[in-house]
Scaffold this motif. Structure first.
Motif, PDB file in Angstrom:
ATOM      1  N   GLU A 116       0.833  -1.206   0.000  1.00  6.82           N
ATOM      2  CA  GLU A 116       0.000   0.000   0.000  1.00  6.82           C
ATOM      3  C   GLU A 116       0.872   1.262   0.000  1.00  6.82           C
ATOM      4  O   GLU A 116       0.649   2.189  -0.787  1.00  6.82           O
ATOM      5  CB  GLU A 116      -0.913  -0.007   1.222  1.00  6.82           C
ATOM      6  CG  GLU A 116      -1.716   1.259   1.428  1.00  6.82           C
ATOM      7  CD  GLU A 116      -2.411   1.285   2.777  1.00  6.82           C
ATOM      8  OE1 GLU A 116      -2.596   2.402   3.304  1.00  6.82           O
ATOM      9  OE2 GLU A 116      -2.764   0.215   3.319  1.00  6.82           O
ATOM     10  N   LEU A 117       1.861   1.297   0.871  1.00 12.50           N
ATOM     11  CA  LEU A 117       2.734   2.467   0.965  1.00 12.50           C
ATOM     12  C   LEU A 117       3.602   2.620  -0.285  1.00 12.50           C
ATOM     13  O   LEU A 117       3.866   3.743  -0.735  1.00 12.50           O
ATOM     14  CB  LEU A 117       3.586   2.407   2.224  1.00 12.50           C
ATOM     15  CG  LEU A 117       2.793   2.473   3.540  1.00 12.50           C
ATOM     16  CD1 LEU A 117       3.726   2.305   4.734  1.00 12.50           C
ATOM     17  CD2 LEU A 117       1.996   3.762   3.648  1.00 12.50           C
ATOM     18  N   ALA A 118       4.026   1.497  -0.871  1.00 15.04           N
ATOM     19  CA  ALA A 118       4.814   1.550  -2.099  1.00 15.04           C
ATOM     20  C   ALA A 118       3.985   2.144  -3.248  1.00 15.04           C
ATOM     21  O   ALA A 118       4.488   2.968  -4.024  1.00 15.04           O
ATOM     22  CB  ALA A 118       5.333   0.162  -2.467  1.00 15.04           C
ATOM     23  N   GLN A 119       2.735   1.750  -3.345  1.00 20.06           N
ATOM     24  CA  GLN A 119       1.867   2.304  -4.391  1.00 20.06           C
ATOM     25  C   GLN A 119       1.649   3.808  -4.177  1.00 20.06           C
ATOM     26  O   GLN A 119       1.640   4.583  -5.134  1.00 20.06           O
ATOM     27  CB  GLN A 119       0.527   1.561  -4.436  1.00 20.06           C
ATOM     28  CG  GLN A 119       0.629   0.128  -4.918  1.00 20.06           C
ATOM     29  CD  GLN A 119       1.114  -0.018  -6.353  1.00 20.06           C
ATOM     30  OE1 GLN A 119       1.005   0.889  -7.165  1.00 20.06           O
ATOM     31  NE2 GLN A 119       1.661  -1.180  -6.664  1.00 20.06           N
ATOM     32  N   GLU A 120       1.480   4.213  -2.928  1.00 18.76           N
ATOM     33  CA  GLU A 120       1.340   5.642  -2.622  1.00 18.76           C
ATOM     34  C   GLU A 120       2.612   6.405  -3.007  1.00 18.76           C
ATOM     35  O   GLU A 120       2.538   7.508  -3.563  1.00 18.76           O
ATOM     36  CB  GLU A 120       1.033   5.855  -1.142  1.00 18.76           C
ATOM     37  CG  GLU A 120      -0.361   5.431  -0.729  1.00 18.76           C
ATOM     38  CD  GLU A 120      -0.609   5.590   0.769  1.00 18.76           C
ATOM     39  OE1 GLU A 120       0.200   6.252   1.461  1.00 18.76           O
ATOM     40  OE2 GLU A 120      -1.619   5.031   1.246  1.00 18.76           O
ATOM     41  N   ALA A 121       3.766   5.828  -2.711  1.00 20.31           N
ATOM     42  CA  ALA A 121       5.037   6.468  -3.049  1.00 20.31           C
ATOM     43  C   ALA A 121       5.197   6.562  -4.565  1.00 20.31           C
ATOM     44  O   ALA A 121       5.656   7.586  -5.085  1.00 20.31           O
ATOM     45  CB  ALA A 121       6.200   5.695  -2.429  1.00 20.31           C
ATOM     46  N   LYS A 122       4.800   5.521  -5.277  1.00 20.76           N
ATOM     47  CA  LYS A 122       4.885   5.536  -6.745  1.00 20.76           C
ATOM     48  C   LYS A 122       4.050   6.666  -7.319  1.00 20.76           C
ATOM     49  O   LYS A 122       4.497   7.410  -8.192  1.00 20.76           O
ATOM     50  CB  LYS A 122       4.425   4.202  -7.328  1.00 20.76           C
ATOM     51  CG  LYS A 122       4.492   4.151  -8.852  1.00 20.76           C
ATOM     52  CD  LYS A 122       3.907   2.876  -9.399  1.00 20.76           C
ATOM     53  CE  LYS A 122       2.428   3.026  -9.504  1.00 20.76           C
ATOM     54  NZ  LYS A 122       1.784   2.590 -10.690  1.00 20.76           N
ATOM     55  N   ALA A 123       2.843   6.828  -6.814  1.00 16.71           N
ATOM     56  CA  ALA A 123       1.944   7.870  -7.320  1.00 16.71           C
ATOM     57  C   ALA A 123       2.374   9.266  -6.899  1.00 16.71           C
ATOM     58  O   ALA A 123       2.165  10.232  -7.635  1.00 16.71           O
ATOM     59  CB  ALA A 123       0.520   7.600  -6.841  1.00 16.71           C
ATOM     60  N   GLY A 124       2.988   9.382  -5.731  1.00 14.49           N
ATOM     61  CA  GLY A 124       3.258  10.702  -5.174  1.00 14.49           C
ATOM     62  C   GLY A 124       4.657  11.242  -5.335  1.00 14.49           C
ATOM     63  O   GLY A 124       4.876  12.434  -5.125  1.00 14.49           O
ATOM     64  N   CYS A 125       5.630  10.421  -5.707  1.00 11.54           N
ATOM     65  CA  CYS A 125       6.986  10.972  -5.795  1.00 11.54           C
ATOM     66  C   CYS A 125       7.036  11.991  -6.934  1.00 11.54           C
ATOM     67  O   CYS A 125       6.398  11.826  -7.969  1.00 11.54           O
ATOM     68  CB  CYS A 125       8.030   9.861  -5.911  1.00 11.54           C
ATOM     69  SG  CYS A 125       8.677   9.490  -7.533  1.00 11.54           S
ATOM     70  N   PRO A 126       7.759  13.085  -6.738  1.00 15.89           N
ATOM     71  CA  PRO A 126       7.765  14.162  -7.733  1.00 15.89           C
ATOM     72  C   PRO A 126       8.173  13.733  -9.138  1.00 15.89           C
ATOM     73  O   PRO A 126       7.639  14.250 -10.113  1.00 15.89           O
ATOM     74  CB  PRO A 126       8.760  15.167  -7.150  1.00 15.89           C
ATOM     75  CG  PRO A 126       8.664  14.958  -5.669  1.00 15.89           C
ATOM     76  CD  PRO A 126       8.472  13.474  -5.506  1.00 15.89           C
ATOM     77  N   ILE A 127       9.075  12.773  -9.264  1.00 23.22           N
ATOM     78  CA  ILE A 127       9.481  12.343 -10.613  1.00 23.22           C
ATOM     79  C   ILE A 127       8.364  11.531 -11.259  1.00 23.22           C
ATOM     80  O   ILE A 127       8.103  11.684 -12.457  1.00 23.22           O
ATOM     81  CB  ILE A 127      10.818  11.569 -10.577  1.00 23.22           C
ATOM     82  CG1 ILE A 127      11.934  12.444  -9.995  1.00 23.22           C
ATOM     83  CG2 ILE A 127      11.185  11.065 -11.975  1.00 23.22           C
ATOM     84  CD1 ILE A 127      12.226  13.738 -10.739  1.00 23.22           C
ATOM     85  N   SER A 128       7.654  10.699 -10.500  1.00 23.49           N
ATOM     86  CA  SER A 128       6.480  10.004 -11.054  1.00 23.49           C
ATOM     87  C   SER A 128       5.462  11.014 -11.554  1.00 23.49           C
ATOM     88  O   SER A 128       4.866  10.848 -12.620  1.00 23.49           O
ATOM     89  CB  SER A 128       5.801   9.123 -10.000  1.00 23.49           C
ATOM     90  OG  SER A 128       6.562   7.995  -9.675  1.00 23.49           O
ATOM     91  N   ARG A 129       5.254  12.057 -10.791  1.00 27.20           N
ATOM     92  CA  ARG A 129       4.276  13.081 -11.167  1.00 27.20           C
ATOM     93  C   ARG A 129       4.737  13.860 -12.393  1.00 27.20           C
ATOM     94  O   ARG A 129       3.915  14.355 -13.164  1.00 27.20           O
ATOM     95  CB  ARG A 129       4.016  14.003  -9.988  1.00 27.20           C
ATOM     96  CG  ARG A 129       3.332  13.241  -8.828  1.00 27.20           C
ATOM     97  CD  ARG A 129       3.110  14.088  -7.608  1.00 27.20           C
ATOM     98  NE  ARG A 129       2.288  15.235  -7.948  1.00 27.20           N
ATOM     99  CZ  ARG A 129       2.314  16.381  -7.277  1.00 27.20           C
ATOM    100  NH1 ARG A 129       3.107  16.530  -6.241  1.00 27.20           N
ATOM    101  NH2 ARG A 129       1.545  17.376  -7.640  1.00 27.20           N
TER     102      ARG A 129
END
Length: 143
Positions: A116-129
């Motif tokens: 769950e936290l990994a998916q949140e990090a994937k969506a929220g990290c500035p480079i992903s964005r």
């Protein structure tokens, strides 16, 4: 909080025969060679997609580390690799995928919470964005 970072690139010659150099403001890269051969022929040097992969792996890993700390965990490790794909389409070349693969080890943590936290990090990290492309995530976890 705000940060601004810099980098520069130069290219001498044109097209495939040209040779370039990339430098970062911090000095981590200084006149690092790049060009057609480093981008498409596996010659020594770097290329923009490799730098994007490094940035995405680092950004995601830090974002996940912070998510784990915010969830109350104090000890663990996270390691991530990123594979960025450059492909030619009708409009020219495009980065069309960044595939993250992460491995985490956090004592006392359940796998589903880590996911769950990994998916949140994937969506929220500035480079992903920043990236306008498909981003995948493979997770390996040791509790």
């Amino acid at each position: 909080m705000k940060t601004t970072n810099t980098a520069s690139a130069s290219y001498q010659g044109l097209g495939k025969e040209g040779k370039g150099h990339i430098s970062t403001g911090s000095g981590a890269l200084s006149a690092q060679p790049y060009g057609f051969e480093t981008r498409f022929e596996d010659k020594a040097g770097t290329n923009p997609e490799e730098l994007i992969a490094a940035a995405h792996a680092a950004c995601f890993t830090m974002a996940l580390s912070f998510k784990l700390a915010e969830a109350g965990f104090e000890d663990g490790s996270v390691a991530t690799s990123a594979e960025v794909t450059l492909e030619k389409d009708d409009a020219g070349f495009k980065v069309n995928r960044s595939a993250l693969s992460t491995k985490g080890k956090v004592a006392g943590m359940a796998r589903d919470k880590f996911d769950e936290l990994a998916q949140e990090a994937k969506a929220g990290c500035p480079i992903s964005r920043l990236l306008d492309t498909e981003i995948t995530l493979e997770i390996k976890f040791e509790g």
